[in-house]
Design an enzyme around this catalytic site. Structure first.
Site, PDB file in Angstrom:
ATOM      1  N   HIS A  38      18.105  27.650  17.584  1.00 12.31           N
ATOM      2  CA  HIS A  38      19.486  27.296  17.236  1.00 12.31           C
ATOM      3  C   HIS A  38      20.259  26.812  18.471  1.00 12.31           C
ATOM      4  CE1 HIS A  38      23.292  27.894  14.869  1.00 12.31           C
ATOM      5  NE2 HIS A  38      23.783  28.053  16.097  1.00 12.31           N
ATOM      6  N   GLU A  39      20.255  27.631  19.511  1.00 11.65           N
ATOM      7  CA  GLU A  39      20.988  27.242  20.723  1.00 11.65           C
ATOM      8  C   GLU A  39      20.322  26.017  21.360  1.00 11.65           C
ATOM      9  OE1 GLU A  39      23.788  28.511  20.965  1.00 11.65           O
ATOM     10  OE2 GLU A  39      23.500  30.315  19.730  1.00 11.65           O
ATOM     11  N   GLU A  86      27.321  22.091  15.104  1.00 10.89           N
ATOM     12  CA  GLU A  86      26.604  23.093  14.311  1.00 10.89           C
ATOM     13  C   GLU A  86      25.535  22.425  13.447  1.00 10.89           C
ATOM     14  OE1 GLU A  86      27.413  26.087  15.197  1.00 10.89           O
ATOM     15  OE2 GLU A  86      26.215  27.224  13.754  1.00 10.89           O
ATOM     16  N   HIS A 111      21.869  22.965  19.848  1.00 15.79           N
ATOM     17  CA  HIS A 111      23.149  22.646  20.514  1.00 15.79           C
ATOM     18  C   HIS A 111      22.874  21.967  21.862  1.00 15.79           C
ATOM     19  CE1 HIS A 111      26.067  24.553  17.886  1.00 15.79           C
ATOM     20  NE2 HIS A 111      25.488  25.744  17.952  1.00 15.79           N
TER      21      HIS A 111
END
Lengths: 504, 504
Positions: B268-269, B298, B272
């Site tokens: 997830h990170e 997001e 980003h």
């Protein structure tokens, strides 16, 4: 509030702001050395430029000038507290130093030293002094111009010395170093000539990095380093940085086949850190919340590294733990064997690898060169010859090329002239402070042997650390020991230690 | 240089300076979360205060006002490049937002939210909503005052939504979320009612932290995360921070008895981070050198986490490596078993632990509450009841206390109203972008199954990442997919995925 109070409050707020920029820049540098990703360097350097520029601008601002105009007068200084008075005087020094250099000259110098540092790196790799020489010439020349603008008394080099050690002069250093050299050169020669050699063979093993790390952490805790106000990381070149007294970080370098590099590097930086962690909270947020000079700072790193960490008592206490930690690797080594091995003294070419005894001779060589450069007695072109001759004279060794000779240190490429003497001043301060400490705490060695290091740290906090920059180095040494800096204590300490170790 | 050029150069230099402060503050925050010693926090917070204050001062300075007066006129904007034009518009937005709030009101609000955050922490621990309620009331009230000063069109809440997602309104969100809810609530219910349960028992093991770390590093490399422009560290709450495109750091949380927390947190990170690492160098040092909105940001973290990382193809490729890495622990688990287990969907009480499907319902509940708070339809005092009723309605579960209910999120205590919808907007953007990507790259799944993730990253870089904030979210989604944001893609994606997994 009276006008005086208004002014001093204003100055304090401005100083605190400048300190905030300094702290941010300090963190950025720490990060650059410990883990900044490669591709982030360029952008981050610009950030440093912006923040440093702003910090400089504030320190020479009209606002600063206004406070100083008002406050820096004897009648008004007399009404201030000792802390406030010293804050004003430090600001004045900084302000005058910066204001006397025309900004365009200073900017050109920043560019010059930055280029010079990269050229030096390449020149060092290639052992090619000729490549570096024109940069060195230009840096010396610019420093001479700056000295004219700043002013000087006696020797021009005095102005540079004073930047790192307030009040230090060529006359004083000649006397201090002369006395030292006179005793150390024969001592080194006697050790060389002695048939007694030390067994260091058991150090020639592989010591797992993670185990080293945990032992280093343990020793730092024993010294009283506060891990809630600091952390230990790994870098190529170890350093300590006091961002604020609650965040004093140190780094060390772990080498798998060398137990000593990290261990004594850690204790050394730990000594610097104890100083910064124990500055009085009264000085928080002021320009006095730091060590008072390079020499006094170095006295604390060297006191802990050499006078505690390389003492016989220390290993009587910690040898067992070291053996347990590196299970099976040092089982047959006694504390005495270990003590002697870690204190092996021999003339060498590289300063940063030198032992406690010969280190001072490396420093004196650099001091002689800097002094001669700024008196004009020697030119940049003559440096390699001068360097090699001095190594022969003081240490009896000669570099085979300039990489292991005149190009070995980074300092000159960045324009840091006047810095080197601090290292030996540190040794002298440390020995003199130790002498007083042992008078006031006669069981000093017993305490170390019991692992009771806290009272030592507390004594040093009371005498040295808490005062930060409130007291000048000369005041510190006189207050603590009752006399000015005296090289005899270092001589006596080294003679006693090494004559015993080498059975001379 | 023409006057126009002089003005835009001046503005760019000022913006770059502001970005430098932002980068320094970003590094300080990263450091605070990853390893700042406890006792350094207080001093460091003051540094943040000084730098943030200066950053704010610059953004509303007369200098900024002067540039905007000159440049922000249609005739002059028309002569600027697209980048410069957007730089001016972003500065104008920021300038107006900040200038409209009287400084003393803003400072009081900063104090209020800072107090409120600590009160919330304690209230959450004690599951005591009454303790937090007066702070929440005051924060909503102050935000309503700010909205009056900033101005609004239609619903007052629109002004807050627009801060996180340019152009987003209650009308649009009602339509988007309505369409989503209508399909998702029955789908969740069908899964609940289905006799088909997933076997997740093999996840219930101890997975050594260091092994997890090395697998996470491997997956990041496979995604194309550039470790020369970033690093992975450990924190309690994972985050990504783009200090500059050459230094985009991510953190994750390793839990020994839970393989998935760190793994999907990292992916997830990492999503980003890919966005921030791949912004065009043309935008370096400008206020456009960042993601365009919370929603689009997001969309990228969720695209990589859910649509790549939780896809069947991904585990067809990486299951073998996972088994090898955790040797002996997952030997009998097939890629299909693993794929199904990591996609288990079930209604739950805690947003941050929710699965891909039900997550959206958690968000809609918060959206309904925020909307009602800012229309006045609901009061702070009514929140626990409102919250619990909505959980019952949308998810069929009810909190037994306010800790696992209305007090679970930090957002409101810091005044971040309007932020929550971004999470579901991200899911919708991601599904819509995925739809286009699969049309243009028909072997999308095959590529993943072969571990060829680079072309996917490149496609996203071309379509989304490189543009930074030069394009608005609405432009991005229209440019990439040819239509405005449309919730049907998310519905279709989730229905297809979950009907297959649960064999509905």
């Amino acid at each position: 509030m009276s006008e005086l109070q208004t002014q001093i409050s204003g100055l304090r707020a401005l100083v605190k702001k400048i300190k905030s920029y300094e702290e941010a820049v300090g963190l950025i540098y720490w990060d650059m050395r410990t883990g900044l990703p490669k591709k982030g360097v360029e952008g981050r350097s610009e950030v440093v430029g912006v923040l440093s520029g702003e910090m400089f601008r504030l320190s020479v601002s009209d606002e600063m000038g206004g406070y100083l105009d008002y406050l820096d007068r004897e009648d008004r200084l007399a009404q201030l507290s000792a802390i406030d008075r010293k804050i004003v005087r430090e600001c004045r020094k900084e302000y005058d130093r910066s204001k006397k250099i025309p900004p365009e000259k200073f900017e050109a110098y920043v560019v010059l030293t930055s280029q010079s540092e990269s050229v030096w790196e390449e020149a060092k790799d290639k052992a090619d002094y000729a490549m570096f020489q024109p940069y060195l010439e230009k840096i010396v020349e610019t420093n001479l111009e700056f000295i004219e603008l700043w002013g000087y008394e006696g020797h021009k080099y005095n102005t540079l010395l004073d930047m790192y050690e307030l009040g230090m002069t060529v006359d004083k250093l000649d006397a201090l170093f002369g006395a030292l050299r006179e005793k150390l050169v024969p001592l080194v020669a006697a050790i060389q000539a002695s048939p007694n050699k030390l067994d260091t063979s058991f150090l020639d093993q592989n010591f797992a990095k993670e185990t080293q790390r945990s032992f280093n952490h343990h020793i730092l805790r024993e010294m009283g380093y506060d891990f809630e106000a600091g952390r230990l990381d790994e870098t190529v070149h170890p350093f300590a940085t006091g961002l604020n007294p609650g965040d004093v970080r140190i780094t060390t370098k772990f080498v798998e086949n060398d137990l000593l590099t990290a261990l004594f590097g850690t204790i050394h930086e730990g000594g610097h850190a104890l100083y910064e962690q124990n500055i009085s909270s009264e000085l928080l947020g002021t320009n006095l919340c730091t060590g008072t000079s390079m020499g006094i700072h170095e006295s604390q790193s060297r006191f802990w590294e050499n006078m505690v960490g390389r003492s016989r008592s220390f290993w009587r206490r910690y040898m067992g733990e070291l053996q347990q930690t590196f299970s099976g690797q040092l089982d047959n080594v006694t504390a005495e064997d270990f003590y002697r091995a870690i204190n092996e003294a021999k003339p060498s070419l590289i300063r940063i690898e030198a032992d406690e005894l010969t280190y001072n001779l490396h420093i004196m060589i650099r001091y002689e060169i800097e002094k001669a450069l700024f008196s004009g007695a020697v030119k940049a072109a003559d440096l390699p010859g001068f360097w090699n001759a001095k190594y022969k004279e003081y240490l009896g060794v000669e570099p085979s090329n300039d990489e292991e000779g005149v190009l070995q240190d980074v300092h000159w490429s960045g324009g840091s002239f006047g810095y080197f003497p601090s290292y030996s001043l540190g040794n002298m301060y440390a020995a003199q402070i130790r002498h007083t400490l042992m008078k006031e705490m006669p069981d000093f060695d017993d305490k170390i042997e019991k692992g009771e290091l806290a009272p030592i740290k507390e004594w040093l906090t009371e005498k040295v650390y808490q005062h930060g920059k409130l007291l000048d180095p000369a005041e510190i040494i006189r207050n603590v020991t009752g006399e000015p800096l005296n090289p005899d204590y270092l001589v006596a300490y080294l003679e006693e230690k090494y004559k015993d170790i080498y059975k001379l």
